[in-house]
Design a protein around this motif. Structure first.
Motif, PDB file in Angstrom:
ATOM      1  N   LYS A  39       0.761  -1.068   0.090  1.00 29.71           N
ATOM      2  CA  LYS A  39       0.090   0.076   0.124  1.00 29.71           C
ATOM      3  C   LYS A  39       0.708   1.402   0.043  1.00 29.71           C
ATOM      4  N   ASN A  40       2.156   0.977   0.343  1.00 29.84           N
ATOM      5  CA  ASN A  40       2.964   2.175   0.323  1.00 29.84           C
ATOM      6  C   ASN A  40       3.492   2.818  -0.958  1.00 29.84           C
ATOM      7  N   LEU A  41       3.322   1.614  -1.906  1.00 28.63           N
ATOM      8  CA  LEU A  41       3.760   1.994  -3.291  1.00 28.63           C
ATOM      9  C   LEU A  41       2.561   2.467  -3.981  1.00 28.63           C
ATOM     10  N   LEU A 196       1.395   9.743   5.629  1.00 28.20           N
ATOM     11  CA  LEU A 196       0.148  10.226   5.890  1.00 28.20           C
ATOM     12  C   LEU A 196      -0.080   9.644   7.350  1.00 28.20           C
ATOM     13  N   PRO A 197      -0.331  10.218   8.422  1.00 23.93           N
ATOM     14  CA  PRO A 197      -0.782   9.597   9.765  1.00 23.93           C
ATOM     15  C   PRO A 197      -2.286   9.078   9.581  1.00 23.93           C
ATOM     16  N   GLU A 198      -3.137   9.825   8.838  1.00 25.82           N
ATOM     17  CA  GLU A 198      -4.583   9.280   8.503  1.00 25.82           C
ATOM     18  C   GLU A 198      -4.548   7.952   8.204  1.00 25.82           C
ATOM     19  N   LEU A 199      -3.639   7.481   7.313  1.00 31.26           N
ATOM     20  CA  LEU A 199      -3.912   6.076   6.618  1.00 31.26           C
ATOM     21  C   LEU A 199      -2.691   5.178   7.246  1.00 31.26           C
ATOM     22  N   ASN A 200      -1.649   5.858   8.061  1.00 31.86           N
ATOM     23  CA  ASN A 200      -0.616   5.334   8.675  1.00 31.86           C
ATOM     24  C   ASN A 200       0.130   4.538   7.385  1.00 31.86           C
ATOM     25  N   LEU A 201       0.502   5.242   6.301  1.00 29.54           N
ATOM     26  CA  LEU A 201       1.010   4.818   5.263  1.00 29.54           C
ATOM     27  C   LEU A 201       2.118   6.059   4.653  1.00 29.54           C
ATOM     28  N   LEU A 202       2.892   5.517   4.000  1.00 27.24           N
ATOM     29  CA  LEU A 202       3.720   6.545   2.913  1.00 27.24           C
ATOM     30  C   LEU A 202       2.980   6.462   1.622  1.00 27.24           C
ATOM     31  N   GLN A 203       2.633   7.743   1.132  1.00 26.49           N
ATOM     32  CA  GLN A 203       2.045   7.967  -0.021  1.00 26.49           C
ATOM     33  C   GLN A 203       2.775   8.607  -1.159  1.00 26.49           C
ATOM     34  N   PRO A 204       2.867   8.226  -2.378  1.00 27.04           N
ATOM     35  CA  PRO A 204       3.470   8.728  -3.331  1.00 27.04           C
ATOM     36  C   PRO A 204       2.400   9.428  -4.253  1.00 27.04           C
ATOM     37  N   ARG A 205       2.964  10.724  -4.539  1.00 30.82           N
ATOM     38  CA  ARG A 205       2.202  11.286  -5.773  1.00 30.82           C
ATOM     39  C   ARG A 205       3.068  11.925  -6.798  1.00 30.82           C
ATOM     40  N   GLN A 206       2.747  11.967  -8.137  1.00 29.81           N
ATOM     41  CA  GLN A 206       3.541  12.312  -9.223  1.00 29.81           C
ATOM     42  C   GLN A 206       3.068  13.824  -9.701  1.00 29.81           C
ATOM     43  N   TYR A 207       4.262  14.639  -9.647  1.00 28.99           N
ATOM     44  CA  TYR A 207       3.902  16.129 -10.068  1.00 28.99           C
ATOM     45  C   TYR A 207       4.868  16.624 -11.270  1.00 28.99           C
TER      46      TYR A 207
END
Length: 403
Positions: A39-41, A196-207
């Motif tokens: 999920k972190n990916l 993101l503490p809300e999800l307890n996950l690292l989250q990637p985004r493309q910009y």
């Protein structure tokens, strides 16, 4: 892959057309249950809104339809490879995905998933995985070979936050290690990762990178989006706007993407953007200005109004610097100050510009929401522009197929 196996794959095409999204939805649910670390990916916002499931279903269908000659999918495969490189996808991930994909085919098709069919799909998947792994290895090698290059995630310092409009803010990112950054081709993007503490996950985004290459820093220009916990679209953009401050550190993957300016040409270019879709085109425009290009340039942009229109002043400065830039701006409504040449009321309508936007031998670069891209592509084709001359970038999972 044997002829019989190819026939078995092709026989699943009708099922994939009708039930492909059900299959990929089951696949992601199964994979995240057994391998929650993945999920972190993945962008969990695109999982929540179903875009990723649809994108994968379309990709699997396209592969099955073209199993006799997968080379026709080279453009789509290249785009996926760039995305994977930007997310630090490695060969070991393909084994996990393959295990859950084959299991999902068996679980969704039930009795229809004969051992011979599963074996055919196992061979087909490994063929595709080997192709992707090879392509991505070349991208990783190219990235690390550049001066200032790297692979994986590198800490960057947010040195400046600049508000470009009511909705869009630019972030100037410098390597925290004090080193250089790799050059990139104008139009490319970076992946940025936050916890993101809300999800307890690292989250990637493309910009998209919104500046010309300079060797010292990257600039991304981010639109603030509404987001909810159950559908976390906008969570990263909101955190960048509201919580990330100058001096903070973020993680960044190297530049990637194949929606790029052809810097070898001297022929005209027409840039067409909607909203924050102008960011990769700003990179292209700044590059042309920095290299003192003599190319004829048309800039067409649509925004709701002047308050949300980013880069208005920088664009005016570039217009003065380049000289051969023809600018056309569309707003939903025009105030009295905007009742001048070059400004239009309503959505972007290229047929209003006619010969001003239709330049001989021009390349057209379009970026914005999917419906915006669809409209501009259709309008250009209707005006006689060859599809080969039209290049577009769809933010998020690629679901548009235009020809």
């Amino acid at each position: 892959m044997t002829t019989e196996q190819k026939e078995l794959i092709k026989a699943t095409v009708p099922i994939l057309r009708e039930h492909g999204v059900a299959l990929t939805t089951h696949f992601y649910s199964r994979m995240f249950t057994h391998n929650p670390e993945l999920k972190n990916l993945f962008n969990m916002g695109n999982q929540g809104n179903g875009k990723q499931q649809l994108s994968l279903a379309m990709a699997v269908l396209a592969y099955a339809e073209n199993i006799e000659d997968p080379s026709v999918l080279v453009s789509a495969v290249t785009k996926i490879g760039h995305k994977h490189m930007s997310l630090d996808i490695r060969p070991e991930h393909y084994a996990i995905v393959g295990k859950h994909l084959l299991a999902s085919i068996g679980e969704v098709l039930g009795e229809g998933a004969t051992p011979t069919l599963i074996e055919a799909w196992a061979v087909a998947y490994q063929q595709l995985a080997d192709l992707m792994i090879g392509l991505e290895q070349n991208l990783y090698s190219d990235a690390v070979a550049k001066e200032g290059g790297w692979t994986g995630w590198r800490p960057f310092l947010v040195k400046q936050k600049v508000q470009e409009s009511e909705e869009i803010t630019s972030f100037y990112l410098y390597p925290a290690d004090g080193g250089k950054v790799a050059d990139f081709t104008p139009g490319q993007y970076i992946s940025l990762r936050l916890f993101l503490p809300e999800l307890n996950l690292l989250q990637p985004r493309q910009y998209s990178l919104s500046n010309a290459p300079n060797g010292d820093y990257y600039r991304i220009s981010v639109k603030k989006e509404a987001g909810k916990a159950e559908h976390p679209n906008g969570m990263i953009s909101n955190r960048l706007h509201n919580a990330v401050q100058e001096g903070d550190v973020v993680e960044v993957a190297p530049p990637a993407g194949d929606f790029v300016l052809d810097t070898t040409k001297q022929t005209p270019v027409v840039f067409v953007s909607g909203g924050v879709g102008q960011t990769p085109l700003m990179s292209m425009l700044e590059y042309l200005a920095s290299t003192q290009s003599s190319r004829d340039i048309v800039w067409v942009h649509g925004s709701r109004n002047r308050k949300v229109h980013a880069f208005r002043e920088p664009l005016t400065m570039l217009e003065a610097k380049i000289g051969k830039l023809n600018k056309h701006i569309f707003y939903d409504t025009l105030d009295e100050e905007m009742q001048v040449s070059g400004y239009y009321e309503g959505v972007v309508e290229l047929d209003k510009l006619k010969e001003q936007a239709l330049l001989q031998n021009a390349d057209y670069y379009i970026c914005g929401p999917a419906p915006f891209i669809q409209k501009q592509f259709t309008d250009l084709a209707a005006m006689g522009v060859s599809p080969e001359a039209i290049h577009y970038e769809e933010f998020g999972p690629a679901n548009l197929v235009l020809s």
